[in-house]
Scaffold this motif. Structure first.
Motif, PDB file in Angstrom:
ATOM      1  N   MET A 394       3.684  98.431 -69.026  1.00 22.49           N
ATOM      2  CA  MET A 394       4.640  97.339 -68.912  1.00 22.49           C
ATOM      3  C   MET A 394       5.405  97.409 -67.593  1.00 22.49           C
ATOM      4  SD  MET A 394       5.235  94.762 -70.843  1.00 22.49           S
ATOM      5  CE  MET A 394       4.957  94.050 -72.450  1.00 22.49           C
ATOM      6  N   SER A 395       5.658  98.602 -67.100  1.00 20.12           N
ATOM      7  CA  SER A 395       6.405  98.757 -65.849  1.00 20.12           C
ATOM      8  C   SER A 395       5.645  98.145 -64.685  1.00 20.12           C
ATOM      9  CB  SER A 395       6.671 100.231 -65.573  1.00 20.12           C
ATOM     10  OG  SER A 395       5.461 100.959 -65.512  1.00 20.12           O
ATOM     11  N   GLU A 396       4.315  98.026 -64.815  1.00 21.53           N
ATOM     12  CA  GLU A 396       3.493  97.432 -63.762  1.00 21.53           C
ATOM     13  C   GLU A 396       3.227  95.947 -64.015  1.00 21.53           C
ATOM     14  OE1 GLU A 396       0.021  99.857 -63.721  1.00 21.53           O
ATOM     15  OE2 GLU A 396       1.058 101.632 -62.942  1.00 21.53           O
ATOM     16  N   LYS A 397       2.986  95.597 -65.294  1.00 16.80           N
ATOM     17  CA  LYS A 397       2.642  94.212 -65.629  1.00 16.80           C
ATOM     18  C   LYS A 397       3.874  93.298 -65.757  1.00 16.80           C
ATOM     19  CE  LYS A 397      -0.550  93.000 -68.334  1.00 16.80           C
ATOM     20  NZ  LYS A 397      -1.503  92.687 -69.416  1.00 16.80           N
ATOM     21  N   LYS A 398       4.966  93.884 -66.257  1.00 13.03           N
ATOM     22  CA  LYS A 398       6.222  93.162 -66.491  1.00 13.03           C
ATOM     23  C   LYS A 398       6.168  92.230 -67.702  1.00 13.03           C
ATOM     24  CE  LYS A 398       8.031  95.104 -62.928  1.00 13.03           C
ATOM     25  NZ  LYS A 398       8.947  96.262 -63.124  1.00 13.03           N
ATOM     26  N   GLN A 399       4.997  91.728 -68.043  1.00 12.53           N
ATOM     27  CA  GLN A 399       4.893  90.878 -69.223  1.00 12.53           C
ATOM     28  C   GLN A 399       3.500  90.983 -69.819  1.00 12.53           C
ATOM     29  OE1 GLN A 399       5.844  86.933 -67.638  1.00 12.53           O
ATOM     30  NE2 GLN A 399       3.675  86.402 -67.674  1.00 12.53           N
ATOM     31  N   ALA A 400       3.418  90.785 -71.119  1.00 17.71           N
ATOM     32  CA  ALA A 400       2.144  90.815 -71.831  1.00 17.71           C
ATOM     33  C   ALA A 400       2.323  90.091 -73.158  1.00 17.71           C
ATOM     34  CB  ALA A 400       1.696  92.260 -72.064  1.00 17.71           C
ATOM     35  N   GLU A 401       1.231  89.668 -73.743  1.00 14.17           N
ATOM     36  CA  GLU A 401       1.321  89.009 -75.042  1.00 14.17           C
ATOM     37  C   GLU A 401       1.734  90.016 -76.113  1.00 14.17           C
ATOM     38  OE1 GLU A 401      -1.482  86.654 -78.260  1.00 14.17           O
ATOM     39  OE2 GLU A 401      -2.095  86.717 -76.159  1.00 14.17           O
ATOM     40  N   VAL A 402       1.171  91.224 -76.039  1.00 14.12           N
ATOM     41  CA  VAL A 402       1.424  92.253 -77.049  1.00 14.12           C
ATOM     42  C   VAL A 402       1.938  93.521 -76.386  1.00 14.12           C
ATOM     43  CG1 VAL A 402       0.340  93.796 -78.743  1.00 14.12           C
ATOM     44  CG2 VAL A 402      -0.271  91.369 -78.689  1.00 14.12           C
ATOM     45  N   LEU A 403       3.026  94.056 -76.914  1.00 11.32           N
ATOM     46  CA  LEU A 403       3.490  95.370 -76.507  1.00 11.32           C
ATOM     47  C   LEU A 403       3.048  96.347 -77.595  1.00 11.32           C
ATOM     48  CD1 LEU A 403       6.942  96.358 -75.079  1.00 11.32           C
ATOM     49  CD2 LEU A 403       5.799  97.786 -76.754  1.00 11.32           C
ATOM     50  N   PHE A 404       2.162  97.272 -77.233  1.00  7.99           N
ATOM     51  CA  PHE A 404       1.668  98.256 -78.185  1.00  7.99           C
ATOM     52  C   PHE A 404       2.638  99.428 -78.226  1.00  7.99           C
ATOM     53  CE2 PHE A 404      -1.786 101.715 -78.848  1.00  7.99           C
ATOM     54  CZ  PHE A 404      -1.397 101.871 -80.160  1.00  7.99           C
ATOM     55  N   TRP A 405       3.349  99.559 -79.366  1.00 10.59           N
ATOM     56  CA  TRP A 405       4.294 100.661 -79.552  1.00 10.59           C
ATOM     57  C   TRP A 405       3.505 101.868 -80.064  1.00 10.59           C
ATOM     58  CZ3 TRP A 405       9.507 100.837 -78.461  1.00 10.59           C
ATOM     59  CH2 TRP A 405      10.185 101.971 -78.889  1.00 10.59           C
ATOM     60  N   VAL A 406       3.378 102.865 -79.227  1.00 12.00           N
ATOM     61  CA  VAL A 406       2.508 103.999 -79.540  1.00 12.00           C
ATOM     62  C   VAL A 406       3.133 104.908 -80.593  1.00 12.00           C
ATOM     63  CG1 VAL A 406       1.395 106.044 -78.581  1.00 12.00           C
ATOM     64  CG2 VAL A 406       1.439 103.902 -77.273  1.00 12.00           C
ATOM     65  N   LEU A 436       4.563 100.982 -73.098  1.00 10.05           N
ATOM     66  CA  LEU A 436       5.721 101.409 -72.311  1.00 10.05           C
ATOM     67  C   LEU A 436       5.465 102.721 -71.588  1.00 10.05           C
ATOM     68  CD1 LEU A 436       8.662 100.629 -74.771  1.00 10.05           C
ATOM     69  CD2 LEU A 436       8.075  99.393 -72.682  1.00 10.05           C
ATOM     70  N   GLY A 437       4.507 103.496 -72.094  1.00 10.75           N
ATOM     71  CA  GLY A 437       4.203 104.773 -71.452  1.00 10.75           C
ATOM     72  C   GLY A 437       5.349 105.753 -71.562  1.00 10.75           C
ATOM     73  N   LEU A 438       5.744 106.342 -70.445  1.00 12.13           N
ATOM     74  CA  LEU A 438       6.799 107.356 -70.456  1.00 12.13           C
ATOM     75  C   LEU A 438       8.175 106.747 -70.689  1.00 12.13           C
ATOM     76  CD1 LEU A 438       5.680 109.726 -67.546  1.00 12.13           C
ATOM     77  CD2 LEU A 438       4.996 109.712 -69.950  1.00 12.13           C
ATOM     78  N   GLU A 439       8.280 105.430 -70.668  1.00  7.03           N
ATOM     79  CA  GLU A 439       9.566 104.778 -70.949  1.00  7.03           C
ATOM     80  C   GLU A 439       9.856 104.698 -72.453  1.00  7.03           C
ATOM     81  OE1 GLU A 439      10.758 101.515 -67.861  1.00  7.03           O
ATOM     82  OE2 GLU A 439       8.729 101.105 -68.543  1.00  7.03           O
TER      83      GLU A 439
END
Length: 654
Positions: A394-406, A436-439
């Protein structure tokens, strides 16, 4: 004589009942303030009683019909008795109406009496054993006393002797039923229960709604108690709810901790809160005690600590820590009492004020503060499981249809297989997603169930601040606990999102034709409903739809759907680890083996861990995402997706 005695008995009983009602209401109001819709709640109460409450009662057809006849007959009979015998309106029509009402009540009371001939162990005995007799006496005495009003018998029939007997019967009946509603006794649940429905702390549950998120503490108010230390720290309508308990024991019958022999019985816990409100001890409790805890050794009062770390009080701490927060008790309760809210409220005091979280609880909470995950793993390793997957951030794309919460399953090698399988599904369906990765931080579920509201709110606010930086339509998670807390508990802190469990999202992809699926080779499969997906969020069909889509016919366990048995992994139970006579996941595995299934489909990393922790031989455990990923038709289609130039190039090489 009856025309003189009955009005005296009726109005004396009514006056004393009103006095008792005032006294009882004053007891409830010792609790902390709570905003309610006073008039709106009272107006909504009949519908809540006839529809919402009876929706639960209707699961037991015998008791549903019995309750309709007995309670309905009593309400009609009591009102008509006051009109006919209290005010002396001796109309034949009213007389026949009262006869019909008392006959209906008498019929229902017979079924109550039959139930009490050999009552199941979950039912409280003691005073409850006399209730059928009182119901029968009330209805029979008023029936006979009304026969002259209906013109069936002459006025003054039987003389003084019969009149005296009827007066005794009426006195017995009105004492139990009128006075018992407000002064104490089995009928107390009728008065308290009606008002509990009117001023319920979760009014959203009525009318088909769902309300399962824990209430947030106001940590900015220095005068507000951090959790519940003594009975008067509960809100007043929570105390009212405890008083509504009918002691039917349906919560006891479904509680996994009680069945496992851990020191918890949700019915007794609620009754202990009633004892604490009035003051006294549990020696006269007429139901099943906490396993391993004899009656008569615990006592308390409205302003005394419920739990004492130094000695005996009203409740032992290990009783509270035995709860898995599965909400089976809440789901089954015909009075719609909120047991889990009360338990977590008391845990909050022990954790925040006393620092008394048992076993590994303190270590886990320290890990959450230091590393943002309960295992204490280095935060920088949160994406190690996906090093070869080139996940979009997300830090690179800034937006997406789905945010995958790991979720924190990212640190668990077993759950990483589920995460990788779900990523495979997302890519196969060409879903625009990112992580979100490390965020990403822990969702805070474990901290909140363990009573550490401060750590929960810190984690939640940091996650909400992170999410606010990006644009997405929905959040999807493979973990029902993260899914629940993001969906239902972040809103109170400013984070409202459209959140889906991965089984629901996969079901949507299948229905949209976004996935090319083959047929599973699994022959014999059962499905285990996660508590935080099912009872907490009402999702039962999507996982089954997905399994059906890949050719799996589920062999249902006896306890499935809203009556699914907990795996034992929720509410921080594996962390507090209160011993019992057996393990909850072992009991669940017995349910599984009864189906003869060779494979268990799951939808929760906690369930996977708990069920795989059962000693072999046992069926294999696989997440729904793993089962779907196994039958994705992608490799067979790969050649067809190549461009003509690529296919010619490949042909030249070969």
């Amino acid at each position: 004589m009856l025309n003189t005695l009955l009005p005296i008995l009726l109005f004396a009983a009514l006056a004393l009942a009103v006095l008792g009602a005032v006294k009882r209401f004053a007891m409830w109001r010792r609790g902390r303030p709570s905003k309610v819709d006073w008039l709106g709640g009272l107006l909504a109460m009949p519908r809540r009683y006839l529809v919402d409450l009876h929706h639960v009662v209707e699961r037991d057809k015998y008791m549903s019909k019995t309750h309709v006849a007995t309670a309905g007959g009593f309400v009609l009979a009591a009102l008509l008795a006051i009109v006919v015998h209290g005010f002396g309106l001796h109309s034949r029509i009213l007389g026949f109406a009262l006869l019909a009402a008392t006959a209906l009540m008498f019929t229902g009371a017979l079924f109550v009496a039959k139930r009490r001939l050999d009552p199941p162990s979950r039912l409280s005995k003691g005073p409850w054993m006399r209730l059928p007799k009182s119901l029968l006496m009330f209805s029979a005495s008023f029936f006979i006393a009304t026969l002259p009003v209906a013109g069936i018998l002459p006025e003054g029939f039987g003389g003084w002797f019969v009149a005296g007997l009827l007066a005794i019967g009426v006195a017995w009946g009105v004492s139990e039923l009128f006075l018992g509603m407000t002064w104490g006794g089995p009928m107390k649940h009728a008065f308290a229960g009606a008002l509990h429905l009117a001023w319920h702390r979760r009014a959203e549950r009525f009318g088909g709604g769902r309300s399962t998120g824990l209430k947030a503490l106001d940590l900015t108010d220095p005068t507000a108690p951090l959790g519940v230390e003594k009975p008067t720290d509960f809100t007043w309508n929570q105390l009212l709810g405890f008083d509504a308990c009918v002691q039917c024991g349906k919560c006891e019958a479904v509680c996994p901790a009680f069945a496992a022999g851990q020191p918890l019985n949700p019915k007794k816990l609620i009754q202990d809160m009633v004892i604490g409100l009035a003051g006294g001890n549990d020696a006269n409790f007429a139901g099943s005690p906490y396993p391993g805890k004899p009656l008569g050794e615990h006592s308390g009062g409205p302003h005394q600590p419920i739990v004492s770390l130094e000695g005996k009080a009203l409740v032992d701490a290990e009783t509270l820590w035995s709860c898995t927060t599965c909400r089976a008790c809440v789901e089954e309760c015909p009075m719609m009492i909120e047991h889990v809210d009360a338990i977590v409220d008391m845990r909050r005091h022990l954790t925040l004020e006393k620092g008394a979280t048992p076993n590994k609880g303190a270590e886990v909470l320290e890990n959450l503060i230091a590393t943002d995950n309960p295992g204490g793993f280095a935060p920088g390793g949160r994406l190690n499981w996906a090093a070869d997957l080139n996940l979009p951030l997300m830090s690179e794309k800034k937006q997406a249809e789905v945010l995958f919460w790991v979720g924190d399953g990212a640190f668990d090698m077993r759950n990483q297989r589920t995460l990788r399988a779900f990523v495979k599904i997302l890519k196969a369906a060409n879903v625009d997603f990112a992580v979100l990765g490390l965020e990403e931080r822990d969702s805070g579920d474990v901290a909140r169930r363990l009573g550490d509201e401060a750590t929960f709110q810190t984690l939640a606010k940091r996650n909400i601040a992170t999410l606010a930086q990006y644009r997405f339509k929905k959040i999807v998670s493979c973990d029902p606990h993260s899914f629940h807390v993001l969906k239902n508990e972040y809103g109170a802190l400013g984070g409202s999102y459209d959140v889906l469990h991965h089984s629901t999202f996969i079901d949507e992809l299948v229905k949209a034709g976004s996935l090319q699926l083959g047929q599973s080779k699994a022959d014999s499969v059962t499905y285990h409903d996660p508590c935080y997906l099912g009872r907490y969020n009402g999702e039962y069909e999507a996982p089954r739809n997905v399994l059906k889509a890949i050719g799996i016919e589920v062999k249902e366990m006896q306890r499935s759907g809203f009556r699914s048995r907990c795996c034992g992994g929720g509410g921080g139970a594996p962390i507090t680890d209160i011993p019992g006579k057996q393990r909850i996941p072992d009991m669940r595995m017995v349910d599984i083996k009864e189906t003869g299934a060779e494979l268990v489909a799951v939808g929760c990393p906690q369930c996977t861990a708990m069920l795989e922790g059962v000693v072999a031989p046992r069926p294999e455990i696989k997440d729904i995402a793993e089962l779907v990923a196994e039958v994705l038709i992608e490799s067979a289609e790969a050649p067809a997706k190549k461009s003509p130039a690529k296919r010619e190039q490949a042909a030249e090489v070969h």
